[in-house]
Design a protein around this motif. Structure first.
Motif, PDB file in Angstrom:
ATOM      1  N   ARG A 154       0.851  -1.192   0.000  1.00  0.00           N
ATOM      2  CA  ARG A 154       0.000   0.000   0.000  1.00  0.00           C
ATOM      3  C   ARG A 154       0.886   1.241   0.000  1.00  0.00           C
ATOM      4  O   ARG A 154       1.892   1.290   0.704  1.00  0.00           O
TER       5      ARG A 154
ATOM      6  N   GLN B 195       0.240   5.278   0.689  1.00  0.00           N
ATOM      7  CA  GLN B 195      -0.843   6.078   1.244  1.00  0.00           C
ATOM      8  C   GLN B 195      -0.300   7.308   1.954  1.00  0.00           C
ATOM      9  O   GLN B 195       0.860   7.342   2.347  1.00  0.00           O
TER      10      GLN B 195
ATOM     11  N   GLU C  83       3.336   1.289  -6.988  1.00  0.00           N
ATOM     12  CA  GLU C  83       2.785   0.053  -6.426  1.00  0.00           C
ATOM     13  C   GLU C  83       3.297  -1.170  -7.186  1.00  0.00           C
ATOM     14  O   GLU C  83       3.636  -2.192  -6.579  1.00  0.00           O
TER      15      GLU C  83
ATOM     16  N   VAL D  66       4.005  -0.999   3.602  1.00  0.00           N
ATOM     17  CA  VAL D  66       3.145   0.178   3.674  1.00  0.00           C
ATOM     18  C   VAL D  66       4.082   1.374   3.597  1.00  0.00           C
ATOM     19  O   VAL D  66       4.960   1.530   4.449  1.00  0.00           O
TER      20      VAL D  66
END
Length: 157
Positions: free
Chosen positions: A8, A10, A62, A84
């Motif tokens: 991920r 983010q 990604e 992450v």
């Protein structure tokens, strides 16, 4: 066990405990979990860091992180990988990245975690800009990061 890596990118912060618990839940028989959490330094190259801004290309980033995680899973069969990575404007001590790896034994968990971090530091398409009292500057990979990566290219583990 999950056969797919978890990646991920983010802006939001992450909860290490919750992330590791979710990773472990995919394979309750796992014998080891290794984690690395990178944070924004308050001092870099002799200057106080006010903020760090991380930029990336959505989609491409990604895909690159998935490829790194897949390489780790290929080298350490039976392992799983979670990455992450945050983007946007961060302050000193903010969390930037979480890498967690699972394996049947601790050595494989440690090694796969180090492998993923060494590749992230040198191969992942993130651009970091620090704001200091002297102005803004782009942060490049260090020679020590390249040296750490070289060991994996010479070690077929």
């Amino acid at each position: 066990m999950s056969t797919r890596s978890k990646v991920r990118v983010q802006e939001a912060d992450f909860d290490i405990s919750a992330e590791v618990a979710a990773l472990r839940a995919d394979n309750p028989k796992v014998g080891a979990v290794a984690c690395f959490v990178g944070t924004v330094r308050d001092l870099n190259e002799g200057s106080a860091v006010e903020t760090m801004e991380l930029e990336h290309y959505p989609g491409m980033t990604e895909k690159s992180l998935e490829a790194i995680a897949d390489q780790a899973r290929e080298r350490w069969r039976g392992s799983d990988v979670l990455i992450v990575h945050r983007v946007g404007k961060l302050k000193p001590l903010d969390q930037i990245v979480l890498v967690a790896t699972t394996a049947m034994h601790r050595a494989d968990a440690f090694e796969s975690c180090a492998f993923v971090m060494d590749y992230l530091k040198t191969q992942a398409p993130f651009w970091k800009k620090e704001k200091t009292e002297a102005g803004e500057r782009w942060v490049d990979a260090r020679d020590s990061d390249d040296a750490a990566l070289a060991r994996w290219k010479n070690d077929p583990s």
